[in-house]
Design a protein around this motif. Structure first.
Motif, PDB file in Angstrom:
ATOM      1  N   GLU A   6       0.856  -1.183   0.000  1.00  0.00           N
ATOM      2  CA  GLU A   6       0.000   0.000   0.000  1.00  0.00           C
ATOM      3  C   GLU A   6       0.887   1.227   0.000  1.00  0.00           C
ATOM      4  OE1 GLU A   6      -3.374   0.216  -0.131  1.00  0.00           O
ATOM      5  OE2 GLU A   6      -3.410  -1.956  -0.363  1.00  0.00           O
ATOM      6  N   LEU A   7       0.613   2.146  -0.902  1.00  0.00           N
ATOM      7  CA  LEU A   7       1.398   3.373  -0.957  1.00  0.00           C
ATOM      8  C   LEU A   7       0.908   4.348   0.096  1.00  0.00           C
ATOM      9  CD1 LEU A   7       1.592   4.015  -4.806  1.00  0.00           C
ATOM     10  CD2 LEU A   7       3.347   3.054  -3.323  1.00  0.00           C
ATOM     11  N   LEU A   8       1.838   5.035   0.735  1.00  0.00           N
ATOM     12  CA  LEU A   8       1.462   6.088   1.667  1.00  0.00           C
ATOM     13  C   LEU A   8       0.717   7.176   0.907  1.00  0.00           C
ATOM     14  CD1 LEU A   8       4.807   6.492   3.623  1.00  0.00           C
ATOM     15  CD2 LEU A   8       2.697   5.505   4.493  1.00  0.00           C
ATOM     16  N   GLN A   9      -0.219   7.815   1.580  1.00  0.00           N
ATOM     17  CA  GLN A   9      -0.968   8.876   0.959  1.00  0.00           C
ATOM     18  C   GLN A   9      -0.007   9.943   0.433  1.00  0.00           C
ATOM     19  OE1 GLN A   9      -3.960  10.531   3.439  1.00  0.00           O
ATOM     20  NE2 GLN A   9      -4.775  11.842   1.835  1.00  0.00           N
ATOM     21  N   GLY A  10      -0.178  10.356  -0.796  1.00  0.00           N
ATOM     22  CA  GLY A  10       0.686  11.359  -1.400  1.00  0.00           C
ATOM     23  C   GLY A  10       1.860  10.765  -2.155  1.00  0.00           C
ATOM     24  N   THR A  11       2.223   9.519  -1.873  1.00  0.00           N
ATOM     25  CA  THR A  11       3.361   8.908  -2.543  1.00  0.00           C
ATOM     26  C   THR A  11       3.085   8.699  -4.024  1.00  0.00           C
ATOM     27  OG1 THR A  11       3.919   7.788  -0.490  1.00  0.00           O
ATOM     28  CG2 THR A  11       4.958   6.957  -2.478  1.00  0.00           C
ATOM     29  N   LEU A  12       1.870   8.340  -4.373  1.00  0.00           N
ATOM     30  CA  LEU A  12       1.537   8.142  -5.783  1.00  0.00           C
ATOM     31  C   LEU A  12       1.746   9.430  -6.563  1.00  0.00           C
ATOM     32  CD1 LEU A  12       0.582   6.451  -8.130  1.00  0.00           C
ATOM     33  CD2 LEU A  12      -1.776   6.887  -7.410  1.00  0.00           C
ATOM     34  N   LEU A  92      10.269  15.832  -3.241  1.00  0.00           N
ATOM     35  CA  LEU A  92      11.482  15.023  -3.074  1.00  0.00           C
ATOM     36  C   LEU A  92      12.192  15.384  -1.779  1.00  0.00           C
ATOM     37  CD1 LEU A  92      12.919  14.894  -6.709  1.00  0.00           C
ATOM     38  CD2 LEU A  92      12.028  12.973  -5.360  1.00  0.00           C
ATOM     39  N   GLY A  93      12.270  16.670  -1.476  1.00  0.00           N
ATOM     40  CA  GLY A  93      12.871  17.109  -0.218  1.00  0.00           C
ATOM     41  C   GLY A  93      12.115  16.574   0.981  1.00  0.00           C
ATOM     42  N   ARG A  97      13.390  13.844   3.930  1.00  0.00           N
ATOM     43  CA  ARG A  97      13.268  14.104   5.381  1.00  0.00           C
ATOM     44  C   ARG A  97      12.470  12.999   6.055  1.00  0.00           C
ATOM     45  NH1 ARG A  97      10.298  19.042   6.517  1.00  0.00           N
ATOM     46  NH2 ARG A  97      10.374  18.207   8.587  1.00  0.00           N
ATOM     47  N   PHE A  98      11.356  12.621   5.456  1.00  0.00           N
ATOM     48  CA  PHE A  98      10.472  11.598   6.008  1.00  0.00           C
ATOM     49  C   PHE A  98      11.188  10.248   6.099  1.00  0.00           C
ATOM     50  CE2 PHE A  98       7.252   8.270   5.248  1.00  0.00           C
ATOM     51  CZ  PHE A  98       6.444   8.472   6.352  1.00  0.00           C
ATOM     52  N   SER A  99      11.833   9.838   5.000  1.00  0.00           N
ATOM     53  CA  SER A  99      12.497   8.531   5.002  1.00  0.00           C
ATOM     54  C   SER A  99      13.690   8.507   5.953  1.00  0.00           C
ATOM     55  CB  SER A  99      12.903   8.121   3.587  1.00  0.00           C
ATOM     56  OG  SER A  99      13.778   9.053   3.024  1.00  0.00           O
ATOM     57  N   ALA A 103      14.136   5.955   9.062  1.00  0.00           N
ATOM     58  CA  ALA A 103      15.380   5.196   9.221  1.00  0.00           C
ATOM     59  C   ALA A 103      15.950   5.351  10.618  1.00  0.00           C
ATOM     60  CB  ALA A 103      16.399   5.629   8.158  1.00  0.00           C
ATOM     61  N   LEU A 104      15.887   6.560  11.179  1.00  0.00           N
ATOM     62  CA  LEU A 104      16.379   6.779  12.539  1.00  0.00           C
ATOM     63  C   LEU A 104      15.619   5.916  13.547  1.00  0.00           C
ATOM     64  CD1 LEU A 104      16.853  10.650  12.531  1.00  0.00           C
ATOM     65  CD2 LEU A 104      18.663   8.903  12.647  1.00  0.00           C
ATOM     66  N   ILE A 105      14.335   5.859  13.391  1.00  0.00           N
ATOM     67  CA  ILE A 105      13.513   5.053  14.314  1.00  0.00           C
ATOM     68  C   ILE A 105      13.824   3.566  14.138  1.00  0.00           C
ATOM     69  CG2 ILE A 105      11.153   4.337  14.855  1.00  0.00           C
ATOM     70  CD1 ILE A 105      10.345   7.265  14.047  1.00  0.00           C
ATOM     71  N   LEU A 106      13.947   3.104  12.913  1.00  0.00           N
ATOM     72  CA  LEU A 106      14.184   1.682  12.672  1.00  0.00           C
ATOM     73  C   LEU A 106      15.573   1.241  13.108  1.00  0.00           C
ATOM     74  CD1 LEU A 106      12.462   1.219   9.200  1.00  0.00           C
ATOM     75  CD2 LEU A 106      11.563   0.666  11.474  1.00  0.00           C
ATOM     76  N   GLN A 107      16.509   2.161  13.184  1.00  0.00           N
ATOM     77  CA  GLN A 107      17.883   1.812  13.595  1.00  0.00           C
ATOM     78  C   GLN A 107      18.011   1.655  15.109  1.00  0.00           C
ATOM     79  OE1 GLN A 107      20.233   4.921  11.872  1.00  0.00           O
ATOM     80  NE2 GLN A 107      19.934   4.163   9.792  1.00  0.00           N
TER      81      GLN A 107
END
Length: 109
Positions: A6-12, A92-93, A97-99, A103-107
């Motif tokens: 499922e794509l996040l809202q806005g990703t499409l 893109l910016g 920032r979001f990704s 990543a910080l949380i998953l690490q």
């Protein structure tokens, strides 16, 4: 692949804008390009794609014109507008920032 992500809202919207940054395309071509570049992970259905295209067109980020496709059929070809290029840069910016935040949380252990 049987499981669809499922794509996040806005990703499409971001994916469509990025795809159209390369060259004008018709809807089926946009969907195929996203599927190919994502190595078959992302598949965009017509029920999601065409409402997104209308939304992007209403916002002035893309424009459409009728033309003839490679298989000799009449199709609407979508292209990025100047405002769409600016929006793509903004999105893109935001995506970076979001990704990075995810990543910080998953690490974390």
């Amino acid at each position: 692949m049987t499981d669809q992500l499922e794509l996040l809202q806005g990703t499409l919207d971001l994916l469509v804008l990025k795809t159209l940054a390369l060259e004008p395309m018709h809807g089926w071509g946009i969907a195929q390009r996203i599927q190919q570049v994502s190595q078959e992970v992302l598949q965009v259905g017509q029920g999601s794609l065409y409402p997104a295209l209308r939304r992007l067109e209403q916002r002035g980020w893309i424009e459409a014109e009728w033309s003839i496709s490679d298989n000799n059929r009449r199709a609407r070809f979508y292209s990025l507008t100047r405002a769409g290029r600016k929006q793509l840069e903004r999105e893109l910016g935001e995506w970076e920032r979001f990704s990075a935040a995810i990543a910080l949380i998953l690490q974390q252990p």
